[in-house]
Design a protein around this motif. Structure first.
Motif, PDB file in Angstrom:
ATOM      1  N   PHE A  34      26.777 120.723  11.481  1.00  0.00           N
ATOM      2  CA  PHE A  34      26.304 120.009  10.294  1.00  0.00           C
ATOM      3  C   PHE A  34      27.494 119.308   9.642  1.00  0.00           C
ATOM      4  CE2 PHE A  34      22.802 123.454   9.643  1.00  0.00           C
ATOM      5  CZ  PHE A  34      21.991 122.817  10.567  1.00  0.00           C
ATOM      6  N   PHE A  35      27.428 118.010   9.544  1.00  0.00           N
ATOM      7  CA  PHE A  35      28.503 117.205   8.944  1.00  0.00           C
ATOM      8  C   PHE A  35      29.850 117.576   9.560  1.00  0.00           C
ATOM      9  CE2 PHE A  35      25.025 117.424   5.877  1.00  0.00           C
ATOM     10  CZ  PHE A  35      24.743 116.072   5.784  1.00  0.00           C
ATOM     11  N   PHE A  36      29.850 117.603  10.867  1.00  0.00           N
ATOM     12  CA  PHE A  36      31.037 117.997  11.630  1.00  0.00           C
ATOM     13  C   PHE A  36      31.459 116.885  12.594  1.00  0.00           C
ATOM     14  CE2 PHE A  36      32.610 120.123  15.556  1.00  0.00           C
ATOM     15  CZ  PHE A  36      33.814 120.577  15.055  1.00  0.00           C
ATOM     16  N   GLN A  73      19.667 120.210   6.552  1.00  0.00           N
ATOM     17  CA  GLN A  73      20.298 121.268   7.341  1.00  0.00           C
ATOM     18  C   GLN A  73      19.344 122.423   7.660  1.00  0.00           C
ATOM     19  OE1 GLN A  73      24.671 121.949   6.195  1.00  0.00           O
ATOM     20  NE2 GLN A  73      23.963 120.616   4.567  1.00  0.00           N
ATOM     21  N   THR A 101      38.958 126.490  15.844  1.00  0.00           N
ATOM     22  CA  THR A 101      38.346 125.171  16.033  1.00  0.00           C
ATOM     23  C   THR A 101      37.551 125.186  17.335  1.00  0.00           C
ATOM     24  OG1 THR A 101      40.148 124.315  17.379  1.00  0.00           O
ATOM     25  CG2 THR A 101      40.388 124.087  14.985  1.00  0.00           C
ATOM     26  N   GLU A 102      37.135 123.996  17.764  1.00  0.00           N
ATOM     27  CA  GLU A 102      36.424 123.904  19.036  1.00  0.00           C
ATOM     28  C   GLU A 102      37.296 124.439  20.174  1.00  0.00           C
ATOM     29  OE1 GLU A 102      37.514 121.465  17.256  1.00  0.00           O
ATOM     30  OE2 GLU A 102      38.624 120.020  18.486  1.00  0.00           O
ATOM     31  N   TYR A 128      33.119 122.184  -2.642  1.00  0.00           N
ATOM     32  CA  TYR A 128      32.490 121.316  -1.630  1.00  0.00           C
ATOM     33  C   TYR A 128      30.957 121.290  -1.779  1.00  0.00           C
ATOM     34  CZ  TYR A 128      31.112 119.315   2.817  1.00  0.00           C
ATOM     35  OH  TYR A 128      30.531 118.520   3.766  1.00  0.00           O
ATOM     36  N   ASP A 142      35.292 128.170  12.008  1.00  0.00           N
ATOM     37  CA  ASP A 142      35.808 127.182  11.041  1.00  0.00           C
ATOM     38  C   ASP A 142      37.304 127.472  10.849  1.00  0.00           C
ATOM     39  OD1 ASP A 142      34.209 125.320   8.661  1.00  0.00           O
ATOM     40  OD2 ASP A 142      36.357 125.771   8.391  1.00  0.00           O
ATOM     41  N   PRO A 143      38.129 126.434  10.773  1.00  0.00           N
ATOM     42  CA  PRO A 143      39.572 126.673  10.607  1.00  0.00           C
ATOM     43  C   PRO A 143      39.988 126.964   9.168  1.00  0.00           C
ATOM     44  CG  PRO A 143      39.154 124.331  10.824  1.00  0.00           C
ATOM     45  CD  PRO A 143      37.826 125.014  10.969  1.00  0.00           C
ATOM     46  N   MET A 171      33.893 113.875  11.899  1.00  0.00           N
ATOM     47  CA  MET A 171      35.344 114.022  11.755  1.00  0.00           C
ATOM     48  C   MET A 171      36.098 113.605  13.016  1.00  0.00           C
ATOM     49  SD  MET A 171      35.850 117.479   9.564  1.00  0.00           S
ATOM     50  CE  MET A 171      35.220 118.558  10.815  1.00  0.00           C
ATOM     51  N   GLY A 190      32.364 124.330  12.529  1.00  0.00           N
ATOM     52  CA  GLY A 190      32.634 123.663  11.257  1.00  0.00           C
ATOM     53  C   GLY A 190      31.553 123.972  10.241  1.00  0.00           C
ATOM     54  N   PHE A 242      40.337 122.050   4.882  1.00  0.00           N
ATOM     55  CA  PHE A 242      39.301 122.076   3.856  1.00  0.00           C
ATOM     56  C   PHE A 242      39.489 123.205   2.842  1.00  0.00           C
ATOM     57  CE2 PHE A 242      35.952 118.903   4.681  1.00  0.00           C
ATOM     58  CZ  PHE A 242      36.525 118.286   5.780  1.00  0.00           C
TER      59      PHE A 242
HETATM   60  C1  LIG Z   1      32.643 118.218   6.140  1.00  0.00           C
HETATM   61  S1  LIG Z   1      32.777 119.967   6.201  1.00  0.00           S
HETATM   62  C2  LIG Z   1      31.120 120.450   6.544  1.00  0.00           C
HETATM   63  C3  LIG Z   1      30.868 121.894   6.188  1.00  0.00           C
HETATM   64  C4  LIG Z   1      29.427 122.364   6.448  1.00  0.00           C
HETATM   65  N1  LIG Z   1      29.037 122.194   7.820  1.00  0.00           N
HETATM   66  C5  LIG Z   1      28.461 121.670   5.542  1.00  0.00           C
HETATM   67  O1  LIG Z   1      27.766 120.756   5.990  1.00  0.00           O
HETATM   68  O2  LIG Z   1      28.386 122.033   4.358  1.00  0.00           O
HETATM   69  C6  LIG Z   1      33.568 120.168   7.746  1.00  0.00           C
HETATM   70  C7  LIG Z   1      33.922 121.607   8.077  1.00  0.00           C
HETATM   71  O3  LIG Z   1      34.495 121.608   9.390  1.00  0.00           O
HETATM   72  C8  LIG Z   1      35.657 122.411   9.389  1.00  0.00           C
HETATM   73  N2  LIG Z   1      36.529 121.881  10.447  1.00  0.00           N
HETATM   74  C9  LIG Z   1      37.465 120.910  10.379  1.00  0.00           C
HETATM   75  N3  LIG Z   1      37.998 120.691  11.600  1.00  0.00           N
HETATM   76  C10 LIG Z   1      37.394 121.549  12.452  1.00  0.00           C
HETATM   77  C11 LIG Z   1      37.499 121.803  13.849  1.00  0.00           C
HETATM   78  N4  LIG Z   1      38.340 121.106  14.625  1.00  0.00           N
HETATM   79  N5  LIG Z   1      36.723 122.757  14.402  1.00  0.00           N
HETATM   80  C12 LIG Z   1      35.842 123.469  13.641  1.00  0.00           C
HETATM   81  N6  LIG Z   1      35.675 123.255  12.313  1.00  0.00           N
HETATM   82  C13 LIG Z   1      36.453 122.309  11.722  1.00  0.00           C
HETATM   83  C14 LIG Z   1      36.226 122.290   8.001  1.00  0.00           C
HETATM   84  O4  LIG Z   1      37.060 123.386   7.667  1.00  0.00           O
HETATM   85  C15 LIG Z   1      34.967 122.236   7.159  1.00  0.00           C
HETATM   86  O5  LIG Z   1      34.529 123.511   6.779  1.00  0.00           O
END
Ligand SMILES: C[S@@+](CC[C@H](N)C(=O)[O-])C[C@H]1O[C@@H](n2cnc3c(N)ncnc32)[C@H](O)[C@@H]1O
Length: 224
Positions: free
Chosen positions: A124-126, A43, A108-109, A27, A83-84, A129, A60, A20
């Motif tokens: 949130f919005f995580f 949120q 990450t996790e 974003y 967050d990565p 993925m 995330g 990201f």
């Molecule tokens: C869709 S964005 C959502 C950001 C924020 N939560 C929001 O709602 O505004 C997803 C976020 O998750 C992070 N992300 C991606 N893969 C991840 C992982 N495996 N573990 C933790 N964070 C991750 C991304 O870098 C990004 O900042």
């Protein structure tokens, strides 16, 4: 030449490491333009559920624009924010003005190693993925890292109307191109959470029911 090659890798979805970083700077603006106030309300609506003195895990978290409100409403809480994306973390650090109550982890996790350590986990919005099997693994990790009676605050998309599918397909294609996102299909995360033993204790819907916010209790007292 190198620039065009790196763009090609990103747009072809091959450069998973780009993540990201490439979208971090716009974003929040983009999300605000598309979803308006729903992105803020969804949120912040359940922050009140967070018990005082909580240890909170944010996964995330992106730019963490809502962290200042959390720290103001729950002044005795501490937060581990994972967050990565280095760029997202920079923005989040700036948003909280390097407040000592927040520890930032570029990871990450898989960076979560503690057991029964957190009172609250926030995504949130995580969850959108992750594929179904990935989500099950993730949820097991979250359950282990939460204290008994820990709660989860989850906000994410749902897919219940024809136009949700169109929005979702467009967003998945976009994020595949700009961040190399692998998953391309929304899993019904409420069902996955319930299957993992979580109990939904509150929910609200926003933006034509396209966004759901919910509070989950992961290990209700008295339940094995
Ligand atoms: C869709 S964005 C959502 C950001 C924020 N939560 C929001 O709602 O505004 C997803 C976020 O998750 C992070 N992300 C991606 N893969 C991840 C992982 N495996 N573990 C933790 N964070 C991750 C991304 O870098 C990004 O900042």
């Amino acid at each position: 030449m190198l620039f065009f090659f790196s763009r090609f890798l990103i747009y072809s979805g091959m450069d998973k490491s780009a993540g990201f970083d490439s979208v971090a700077d716009y974003y929040d603006v983009l999300a605000g333009l598309i979803f308006g106030k729903a992105i803020i309300l969804s949120q912040t609506i359940f922050l009140g559920f967070i018990p005082e003195n909580s240890r909170i895990l944010v996964l995330g978290g992106g730019s963490g624009w809502w962290l200042p409100e959390l720290l103001q409403r729950k002044p005795n809480c501490s937060v581990v924010f994972i967050d990565p994306s280095a760029r997202m973390l920079d923005l989040a650090k700036r948003n909280v003005k390097n407040d000592a109550r927040v520890s930032f982890v570029c990871g990450t996790e898989n960076s979560i190693i503690e057991k029964s350590a957190y009172d609250v986990v926030i995504t949130f919005f995580f969850l959108d993925m992750f594929s179904g099997p990935e989500l099950n693994v993730l949820l097991r990790k979250l359950i282990i890292t939460l204290k008994p009676d820990g709660i989860g605050l989850v906000t994410d998309f749902v897919d219940t109307k024809w136009w949700h599918k169109i929005f979702l397909s467009t967003m998945y294609i976009f994020f595949r191109m700009v961040s190399g996102l692998g998953n391309q299909k929304l899993v019904d995360w409420s069902v996955s959470l319930k299957d993992a033993g979580a109990l939904e204790v509150a929910d609200r819907y926003f933006y034509g029911d396209f966004i759901k916010s919910a509070v989950f209790k992961f290990r209700p007292s008295g339940v094995a």
